[in-house]
Design an enzyme around this catalytic site. Structure first.
Site, PDB file in Angstrom:
ATOM      1  N   ASP A  67     -25.881  -3.149  35.508  1.00 37.50           N
ATOM      2  CA  ASP A  67     -25.558  -3.824  36.657  1.00 37.50           C
ATOM      3  C   ASP A  67     -24.520  -3.243  37.650  1.00 37.50           C
ATOM      4  O   ASP A  67     -23.727  -2.020  36.757  1.00 37.50           O
ATOM      5  CB  ASP A  67     -25.163  -5.175  36.570  1.00 37.50           C
ATOM      6  CG  ASP A  67     -24.025  -5.253  35.458  1.00 37.50           C
ATOM      7  OD1 ASP A  67     -23.315  -4.344  34.966  1.00 37.50           O
ATOM      8  OD2 ASP A  67     -23.714  -6.618  34.746  1.00 37.50           O
ATOM      9  N   ASN A 136     -19.946 -17.644  30.177  1.00 37.41           N
ATOM     10  CA  ASN A 136     -21.072 -18.849  30.498  1.00 37.41           C
ATOM     11  C   ASN A 136     -22.261 -18.317  29.857  1.00 37.41           C
ATOM     12  O   ASN A 136     -23.443 -18.881  30.190  1.00 37.41           O
ATOM     13  CB  ASN A 136     -20.968 -19.059  31.887  1.00 37.41           C
ATOM     14  CG  ASN A 136     -21.466 -17.621  32.761  1.00 37.41           C
ATOM     15  OD1 ASN A 136     -21.772 -16.783  32.084  1.00 37.41           O
ATOM     16  ND2 ASN A 136     -21.410 -17.629  34.069  1.00 37.41           N
ATOM     17  N   HIS A 138     -23.527 -15.427  30.561  1.00 36.31           N
ATOM     18  CA  HIS A 138     -24.594 -14.351  31.288  1.00 36.31           C
ATOM     19  C   HIS A 138     -24.488 -12.986  30.444  1.00 36.31           C
ATOM     20  O   HIS A 138     -23.702 -12.579  29.806  1.00 36.31           O
ATOM     21  CB  HIS A 138     -24.007 -14.234  32.511  1.00 36.31           C
ATOM     22  CG  HIS A 138     -22.633 -13.386  32.720  1.00 36.31           C
ATOM     23  ND1 HIS A 138     -21.814 -13.632  33.688  1.00 36.31           N
ATOM     24  CD2 HIS A 138     -22.216 -12.395  32.151  1.00 36.31           C
ATOM     25  CE1 HIS A 138     -20.855 -12.825  33.702  1.00 36.31           C
ATOM     26  NE2 HIS A 138     -20.999 -12.064  32.779  1.00 36.31           N
ATOM     27  N   GLU A 143     -26.609 -14.771  35.658  1.00 31.03           N
ATOM     28  CA  GLU A 143     -25.903 -15.979  35.502  1.00 31.03           C
ATOM     29  C   GLU A 143     -26.706 -17.210  34.937  1.00 31.03           C
ATOM     30  O   GLU A 143     -28.093 -17.129  35.195  1.00 31.03           O
ATOM     31  CB  GLU A 143     -25.322 -16.386  36.914  1.00 31.03           C
ATOM     32  CG  GLU A 143     -24.314 -15.412  37.395  1.00 31.03           C
ATOM     33  CD  GLU A 143     -22.954 -14.970  36.893  1.00 31.03           C
ATOM     34  OE1 GLU A 143     -22.694 -15.514  35.524  1.00 31.03           O
ATOM     35  OE2 GLU A 143     -21.982 -14.881  37.141  1.00 31.03           O
TER      36      GLU A 143
END
Ligand code: GLP
Length: 260
Positions: A67, A136, A138, A143
């Site tokens: 990313d 979280n 990800h 996400e």
């Protein structure tokens, strides 16, 4: 899923790196999927040491990063391209043109994302993909609520991720809220996936990923459906897992079989 629980963060880096070094030995022209964040830094140090001290060469390897922030240039100090240069690429003999990071300044990001997927396919797909994990759950910048079949695309970051990554940006810098990220479907096509996590802050995400249901609410839980996913943890990141003893027992059996 193979779950390896180790004493400390150094062990996680060494064992994590060993999967990349083994792959390189098997196939010098390997295609690696790489990650950013604080988790992979020590693993990259192991790869650099292997290059410097043991003559390991990355000259035939190709890399694709997961990313990049959308809206910042590759020479920006907080870009993931810059991170990769400083933490790995500048210290090994990988050919610069064989390293790929999504272009955060792409004028036409939709086409750039499609092209990124095509480039991975042209190289025959990713042999080993490295992953960290967000608090979280990800992976990359996928996400919670990301499609489990998603491909490389623009993603909006959650408030939690923006806050977690704020430590890297100075107060007067504009922090990106968008990213270009490989999708979960892209990651799932890697032949092998190695996820590393250390520290107590990752324990819940790890518990949800390994022992929770497969759910878009925890993107890393999709790895339960991967045929060759290895999760390398320190004891703190593993601390919420119910079946720790079993995972350790499995590893002992594996070592016995390998020694036989
Ligand atoms: C970022 C990256 C992820 C990484 C995560 C965790 O959000 N996009 O690929 O896994 O941070 O980072 P850290 O290892 O610093 O906890």
């Amino acid at each position: 899923m193979r779950v390896i629980i180790l004493e400390d963060t150094d062990d996680v880096a060494h064992v994590g790196a060993s999967f990349f070094l083994q792959q390189l030995e098997l196939k010098p022209a390997s295609v690696f999927g790489l990650a950013t964040g604080s988790s992979p830094v020590a693993l990259y140090d192991c790869l650099i040491n292997a290059h410097r001290n043991d003559g390991v060469s990355f000259s035939r390897a190709t890399t694709f990063n997961l990313d990049e922030y959308y809206g910042i240039a590759s020479d920006h100090i907080q870009s993931y391209r810059h991170f990769m240069q400083v933490n790995l690429f500048n210290h090994i003999d990988v050919v610069p043109s064989a390293t790929h990071v999504p272009d955060g300044m792409a004028e036409d990001p939709i086409t750039a994302c499609l092209r990124y997927e095509e480039s991975i396919a042209e190289q025959g797909g990713i042999d080993v993909q490295l992953l960290g994990i967000g608090r979280n759950g990800h992976i990359g910048f996928n996400e919670p609520s990301s499609s489990l079949a998603s491909r490389t695309r623009i993603k909006t970051l959650t408030k939690e991720t923006i806050e977690d990554n704020a430590r890297f940006f100075s107060k007067d810098e504009v922090q990106p809220t968008l990213s270009l990220t490989m999708g979960i479907g892209t990651i799932m096509e890697a032949k092998k996936v190695v996820l590393i996590a250390t520290g107590r802050a990752k324990a819940k995400a790890i518990k949800d990923s390994i022992e929770g249901p497969v759910s878009a609410s925890c993107p890393a839980s999709m790895l339960q459906l991967h045929r060759d996913a290895v999760i390398v943890l320190d004891s703190e990141a593993a601390s919420d897992l119910d079946n720790q003893a079993f995972y350790q027992f499995v590893e002992e059996q594996r070592q016995k079989l390998e020694a036989a």
